[in-house]
Design a protein around this motif. Structure first.
Motif: not given
Ligand SMILES: [Zn+2]
Length: 952
Positions: A396-397, A400, A402, A867, A587, A543, A429, A392
């Motif tokens: 995320d790195e 996601s 930031k 996002s 997540g 996503k 991360y 995860i």
């Protein structure tokens, strides 16, 4: 090699993450290139140490909406002189009160307010942090101002005296906070010769007659460039940022102070069961087990044993400690985690929210908690669980958001201070290697002799009174129970979590060209349903975000049904708990709640796993899986929330009284309480069975998802819930008070708490693009002068706010003060005298400053979402609150261009002028405060008054 891993991800849009990713051997990167990043991520980092020892991390990103900076100073309340409790925190306040280069009080605040920014600061045990965000073109000016805090603070006598009142007011605001009361009692049990045994905030008593010399002494003996870290986040080049960092921060003196070091043992081990019992103000029931850690967790950042352990003990899925406590009717919630307090020591804690049965049997809760720890000791190191957290983190790195602004700057600066500079920005991360010995060592501290328990509940036996907060408490030791705790073995119902079904098996970068001009299209527009959809071309992340609002018919909005609806949505969340916990770890996020207009339901996360969570939520919406006992525990929590309503911060209660007038429909907590107390699980199940009988659905689907899939999910929702459709006109819509003619509405309320609150709202017309443009200018203009006058000069209270706000189509200007020293009517008199000067203040503003405000407003409108989830939220509001007007921002920008200073001055004259104003005032009086004058309220029966007004 790790760089190869990042290459694979960058070049191939489709890559199986879990199955084929090599285990990256992540040596700290030697250059400034991040290891794994999304191809659209244009952020660049640079790190260095200034000659004076100050550590710097720069982030350049052309997509930042705001510039931001944060400074971390490695000294905090543990360095307070013994006879000056609160000095570190007080100094933090005083740095805002002027420097040699910028001597005016609140110069820094005003500069930030006028340029679309915000700022804050805080003081913890071992550090103090200062941070702000601001529009790009004002960045340099604010960096300069902040740097002066550490070069040449004035500590003017006049403001020293005044600011003691502000800190005292902050303490008065905290006096009735149960968590702060608890911390203070706990601190008093720490070793007497350890600085952890302190009072952090400070008050009139502890700060009495603090002299300028004491502040200068502390600044000179504790603040030093080599104890400081800095982050600058901007949209200019790294070279430009580096120039600013060097120019403004190099002059900070390096006093060659060594890092502060602390005795790692703040609470000695003892072979007994130690229990603090505390009487809270609110109706709370909680048990905390605190295990001191005489080690630093920071050095274990590559293996993160505290994250692994905290996530396991705090797990809420099948086999977890919480699941068992719930099954036995002992608890309603649990959290757990390990954290650093200083570089030399930390703590691990388990916090449990108890049911009445759990309170009576709190020793069983202690026993079961230690039973889960015994299980972890017996089990091998949970390598699979580490692997999930690592997968995860890798996703995320890359994928996601930031973040940006103050949140990102202050998080990063903490990481710069605590971790090797080479990995500072990506430390969260990093799951480079499993370290079973470090995990075992951490686990070894979770023992009964290295533990202190705190039980907080009304009616516990107390023997003492804590001096700073007046908290009633007692302390006991029990050797016999301790002996029993040594014998605890794993309970057969407990086991480690199963493999997490929500961890995505693969994540790919969508194969599309980037564009940021796409707006939602209405896919379905029929009786019972409006569905907007927009595929993501802006972020190109794997996503999605799904927004659903289920609206019900107007006649269903009775008080009883509102209470049923709220209890039902809480029950769905409770029913989902074991499942939503692993989803959150993986997540995904979801929210399921209710308002006056119906049920809100949002799912957000990876496109592969989000539909699975969506299915589960649908299932639980219809089939609650709750035992009678669990429902009753939940109901008890809801009922206590209503009972605790009068014990909240005064401003929250005043806000409720204001909203009760503003909102056409607004039920009172005491009325809801009476109904909630009577509800049964059967009532809720019956309610759920017929709830979706008549529904209008508003839906918006955004992200890496096709229109066909959006329709499929929406149809599934309709079918599974057995939805019977109604048209939009028959559903309930909340309306808001509109006061077109001059009118002064006043209500007075007596509170049970120790602060008064003045809450004033002016009707400022409709929320049109033109008025919105005015509001955005006023947002930068109004706050500063009110704050400087009411807080800094008149010292009325710690909470002082002013600005514009909007409720869908209605636009307001608000002024709020919470005070422990002045009754609400005095706050009103002082405010009225000052508010009347606003039109003149605006007229007197130099043209350059007005242009800066206008520019800040334009920046605010042009602000880009960061996002898919954020963008979906914005689209959803425009789709349904503003009738699909996706060009609203452009209209506001066009309106802004024509607005003049004179026009806004006239607007303020009209809205605030005593002859023309329409306003609502709530005067909420603290229990100790008497109104200084006679006040006439505007109504006898509020509902009757509302019936005679216009709501739209
Ligand atoms: Zn403070």
């Amino acid at each position: 090699m790790s760089s190869k891993f990042s290459y694979i991800l960058l070049l191939l849009p489709s890559v199986m993450l879990l199955s084929c990713s090599p285990t990256p051997q992540m040596n700290p990167p030697s250059s400034d290139t991040a290891l794994n990043k999304h191809p659209l991520d244009q952020s660049e980092y640079r790190r260095f140490v200034l000659d004076n020892g100050l550590k710097v991390l720069l982030v350049s990103d052309p997509r930042f909406n705001k510039s931001a900076a944060a400074v971390h100073v490695g000294v905090g309340t543990l360095s307070n002189p013994k006879d000056r409790m609160g000095l570190a925190h007080f100094l933090e306040h005083m740095l805002f009160m002027g420097t040699e280069k910028y001597p005016e009080v609140d110069d820094y605040l005003n500069y930030i307010n006028e340029n679309g920014g915000s700022r804050n600061a805080y003081t913890t045990e071992d550090h103090t942090a200062y941070y702000f965000e601001i529009n790009h073109q004002a960045f340099e000016g604010s960096i300069d101002r902040l740097a002066q805090f550490f070069i040449s603070p004035l500590f003017t006598e006049q403001y020293t005296e005044r600011e003691i009142n502000a800190v005292h007011s902050e303490h008065q605001k905290n006096l009735e906070s149960d968590s702060r009361r608890k911390w203070q009692v706990q601190r008093s049990f720490y070793r007497e010769d350890h600085p952890a045994n302190t009072f952090a905030t400070g008050s009139l008593e502890t700060l009495q007659e603090v002299s300028r010399e004491e502040l200068l002494d502390f600044h000179q003996n504790q603040y030093s460039a080599n104890r400081m870290s800095l982050t600058l986040l901007g949209n200019t080049s790294l070279d430009d940022l580096e120039e600013s960092a060097r120019l403004y921060f190099a002059p900070i003196a390096n006093r060659q102070l060594p890092p502060v070091s602390y005795d790692p043992v703040y609470l000695a081990e003892k072979a007994t069961f130690r229990l603090i019992s505390i009487e809270p103000i609110k109706e709370l029931r909680s048990l905390e087990l605190e295990f001191p850690l005489p080690i630093s967790l920071l050095e274990h950042y590559q293996s993160k044993p505290a994250s692994v352990l905290g996530s396991l003990i705090g797990h809420e899925g099948t086999g977890s400690l919480l699941a068992l406590l719930k099954q036995q009717g002992l608890a309603t919630g649990l959290s757990s985690g390990g954290y650093d307090i200083t570089n030399d020591y930390g703590a691990f804690s388990i916090n449990v929210d108890l049911t009445p049965k759990g309170l009576k049997n709190y020793r069983e809760v202690v026993r079961l908690s230690l039973s889960y720890i015994a299980l972890l000791e017996k089990e091998p190191y949970p390598s699979y669980y580490f692997g999930e957290l690592k997968s995860i983190a890798q996703l995320d790195e890359i994928y996601s958001n930031k973040g940006e602004g103050t949140g990102y700057a202050s998080r990063l600066v903490g990481q710069v201070a605590d971790y090797p500079l080479a990995v500072a920005e990506r430390v969260s991360y990093i799951f480079d290697r499993e370290d079973p010995p470090a995990y075992r060592q951490l686990l070894s501290f979770l023992r009964p002799d290295n533990m202190i328990a705190t039980l907080m509940a009304q009616g516990v036996e107390t023997t003492d009174s804590e001096p700073y907060y007046g908290t009633q408490y007692s302390f006991t030791e029990d050797e016999a129970f301790y002996e029993q705790l040594l014998e605890v073995v794993p309970d057969p119902a407990l086991h480690l979590p199963a493999a997490n079904p929500f961890v995505p098996r693969q994540a790919t970068i969508p194969d599309r060209s980037q564009r940021d001009d796409v707006v939602p299209a209405k896919l379905l527009d029929e009786e019972g349903l409006a569905l907007y959809h927009v595929e993501d071309f802006e972020f190109l992340r794997p996503k999605v975000t799904l927004h659903y609002k289920l609206r019900f018919s107007t006649e269903l909005m009775s008080l009883r049904r509102k209470v049923l609806l709220d209890t039902y949505t809480a029950s769905v969340n409770e029913s989902l708990n074991e499942l939503s916990y692993p989803a959150r770890i993986a997540g995904l996020s979801y929210s399921f709640g209710s308002g006056y207009e119906g049920v809100y339901f949002t799912v957000s996360g990876f496109d592969e796993s989000a539909p699975r969570l969506f299915d589960s939520v649908l299932d639980h919406m219809q089939n609650l899986r709750l035992s009678e006992e669990r429902f009753n525990a939940l109901k008890d929590r809801i009922v206590r929330d209503f009972r605790n309503f009068p014990k909240q911060d005064a401003f929250r209660i005043a806000q409720f009284y204001n909203d009760e007038v503003l909102n056409r429909l607004n039920y009172r907590p005491e009325d809801r309480l009476a109904i909630a107390e009577e509800l049964t699980l059967e009532d809720i199940e019956q309610f759920a069975a017929e709830l979706y009988g008549q529904v209008f659905i508003e839906a918006l689907v955004h992200g890496n998802i096709s229109d066909a899939k959006a329709i499929e999910l929406t149809r599934k929702l309709q079918e599974q819930l057995g939805v019977q459709t109604i048209d939009r006109q028959s559903t309930f819509t909340q309306t808001y008070l509109s006061q077109p003619d001059p009118e002064e509405f006043v209500r007075v309320e007596k509170l049970e708490v120790n602060n008064s609150c003045f809450w004033r709202e002016y009707d400022a017309g409709t929320n049109s693009p033109h008025n919105r443009a005015i509001a955005l200018i006023l947002q930068g203009f109004m706050r500063g002068p009110f704050f400087t006058e009411m807080r800094s000069n008149q010292q009325l209270g710690y909470i002082v706010w002013a600005g514009p706000s909007a409720q869908r189509d209605i636009f307001h200007l608000y002024f709020i003060i919470q005070s422990s020293t002045h009754p609400a009517d005095i706050l009103e008199d002082r405010s009225d005298a000052f508010i009347s000067t606003y039109p003149e203040l605006l007229r007197a503003l130099p043209a350059a400053k007005f242009d800066a405000l206008k520019n800040a407003a334009a920046e605010e409108i042009k602000k880009q979402a960061k996002s898919i989830a954020e963008k979906a939220g914005k689209f959803n509001r425009l789709a349904f609150d503003f009738d699909g007007d996706f060009a609203r921002d452009q209209k506001t920008l066009a309106a802004l261009a024509t607005i003049t200073q004179e026009e806004i001055a006239n607007f303020l004259q009209q809205v605030l002028g005593t002859e023309t104003r329409s306003m609502r005032t709530t005067l909420a009086l603290a229990k100790e405060h008497q109104a200084a004058r006679e006040i006439e309220t505007s109504f006898e029966d509020l509902e009757q008054w509302k019936d005679s007004r216009v709501y739209r």
